[in-house]
Design an enzyme around this catalytic site. Sequence first.
Site, PDB file in Angstrom:
ATOM      1  N   TYR A 144      -4.272  75.720  62.572  1.00  0.00           N
ATOM      2  CA  TYR A 144      -3.693  74.597  61.814  1.00  0.00           C
ATOM      3  C   TYR A 144      -2.174  74.712  61.791  1.00  0.00           C
ATOM      4  CZ  TYR A 144      -2.301  71.833  57.740  1.00  0.00           C
ATOM      5  OH  TYR A 144      -1.683  70.947  56.908  1.00  0.00           O
ATOM      6  N   ASP A 240       3.177  80.811  64.771  1.00  0.00           N
ATOM      7  CA  ASP A 240       3.263  80.162  63.471  1.00  0.00           C
ATOM      8  C   ASP A 240       2.931  81.214  62.406  1.00  0.00           C
ATOM      9  OD1 ASP A 240       2.752  78.845  61.093  1.00  0.00           O
ATOM     10  OD2 ASP A 240       1.711  77.154  62.018  1.00  0.00           O
ATOM     11  N   LYS A 268       6.402  79.190  53.241  1.00  0.00           N
ATOM     12  CA  LYS A 268       5.576  79.744  52.162  1.00  0.00           C
ATOM     13  C   LYS A 268       6.131  81.055  51.596  1.00  0.00           C
ATOM     14  CE  LYS A 268       1.344  77.418  53.397  1.00  0.00           C
ATOM     15  NZ  LYS A 268       0.024  77.164  52.936  1.00  0.00           N
TER      16      LYS A 268
HETATM   17  C1  LIG Z   1      -0.369  78.267  59.725  1.00  0.00           C
HETATM   18  C2  LIG Z   1       0.205  77.094  59.004  1.00  0.00           C
HETATM   19  N1  LIG Z   1       1.104  76.319  59.633  1.00  0.00           N
HETATM   20  C3  LIG Z   1       1.679  75.256  59.031  1.00  0.00           C
HETATM   21  C4  LIG Z   1       1.331  74.920  57.742  1.00  0.00           C
HETATM   22  C5  LIG Z   1       1.975  73.727  57.100  1.00  0.00           C
HETATM   23  O1  LIG Z   1       2.919  74.123  56.180  1.00  0.00           O
HETATM   24  P1  LIG Z   1       3.374  73.146  54.997  1.00  0.00           P
HETATM   25  O2  LIG Z   1       2.165  72.869  54.165  1.00  0.00           O
HETATM   26  O3  LIG Z   1       4.457  73.900  54.282  1.00  0.00           O
HETATM   27  O4  LIG Z   1       3.921  71.901  55.645  1.00  0.00           O
HETATM   28  C6  LIG Z   1       0.402  75.704  57.038  1.00  0.00           C
HETATM   29  C7  LIG Z   1      -0.001  75.360  55.675  1.00  0.00           C
HETATM   30  O5  LIG Z   1      -1.062  75.714  55.194  1.00  0.00           O
HETATM   31  C8  LIG Z   1      -0.182  76.813  57.693  1.00  0.00           C
HETATM   32  O6  LIG Z   1      -1.090  77.611  57.078  1.00  0.00           O
END
Ligand SMILES: Cc1ncc(COP(=O)(O)O)c(C=O)c1O
Length: 437
Positions: A144, A240, A268
């Site tokens: 994701y 990521d 985060k």
């Molecule tokens: C691996 C990963 N990438 C991207 C995101 C998206 O981040 P945001 O919710 O700060 O836009 C998340 C959010 O859960 C994530 O777990």
Amino acid sequence: MKGTGQSLYKRAKSRIPGGTQLLSKRPEMFLPGQWPSYYSRASGVEVWDLDGNRYIDMSYMGLGACVLGYADPDVDGAVKEAIDSGSMCTLNCPEEIELADLLCELHPWAEMVRYTRGGGEAMAVAVRIARARTRRDRIAFCGYHGWHDWYLAANLGEEDALDGHLLPGLEPRGVPRCLRNTALPFHYNKIDELKAIVSKYKGEIAAVIMEPLRNFDPEPGFLEGVREIATSIKAVLVFDEVSSGWRLNTGGAHLVYGIEPDIAVFSKGMSNGYPMAAIIGASDVMQAAQDSFISSTYWTERTGPAAAMATIKKHRRLDVAQHLVATGKSIQSGWKSAGDRHGLNVSVSGIPPLGHFSFDYENGQAIRTLFTQEMLGKGFLATNAFYAAHAHQKHHVQSYLRAVDETFAFIAQVIKNNKVEKLLKGGVAHSGFYRLA
Ligand SMILES: Cc1ncc(COP(=O)(O)O)c(C=O)c1O
């Protein structure tokens, strides 16, 4: 218990499409009709709802944002100082450079840094840089990565009726259909799936994008294999680390495995609840940002970098990761042993600081909802996941696991009597979109 949060949420749904700004904060994801939904105050791992009820958060800790704990005094102090010194200005804030130096010190393969304020938009920046650098369009990805067009394009089918089959639950309406086949998914630990994408779209892949790990450990050679493929096709390898970063170590989880990407993306946990995200990379890759237009006013404000500096320094000084791993391990083994003790089919997954469990039954989601309902009555915000924070102390873990044990005993009895659905005060919780992992 007065349910002020639930009445407010009813109003929210008529004012805010979908009720909340983040799918994972929807009350229906936890406990329909019953979840406190809103908080008046949060501190450490304690949360007070709008009626003054107090809970211990043994669930997501701000969806993984608060690795230290809520309202951490050191981070909040740094943010207050940034506010008092003017959080916005026509000139730039010097904290940007200090933070860039620190991120590159922690990740010696990286030389340059850009910032956004959210994880998904930081991933969109990484994709833009990769496309600008390679002058190619297609992205091979796993896992994701947010809500942006580049990612949801994976969910565009040949026709409307086929939309949504790859990432069930993530609707691609509004994403231009011409992006179909630009985002090509593969599963974690399935190197052959990546190889198949590469051989089908030779010379067209701009980036290979994935979390270095999330639910499982990488199989021997998997991350090395991905690195090798990305290098051989001259694609940008993006890790990521929005969720995996700052859990196993101070920095990206990839450092633990010794595999260097071309770009890594953080958000985060890096700023303990304040909006901040970073895209770090080798300078020849990052310089491609200058061949495109990547620019936004609030990416320049001061509180984000100030919060990140304070969070990272405290994280390193206290070896927070070691605490997160140890706490997560205790919780995971507690789930397992309580499941065994009461003859429940419970399986546990995830890296220890981001642990999950499931009730392996046909009505597993109803059982999970009953678990949340029972735990809420005992004073815990709890679901089938536990994201560890530094503020989770031994006594929190002990009292939580005692409550889990009692609740699992109760659930075992209720399953035997076939009464799970009958005991739910609201409906069955919604389950999230399926993560291709
Ligand atoms: C691996 C990963 N990438 C991207 C995101 C998206 O981040 P945001 O919710 O700060 O836009 C998340 C959010 O859960 C994530 O777990």
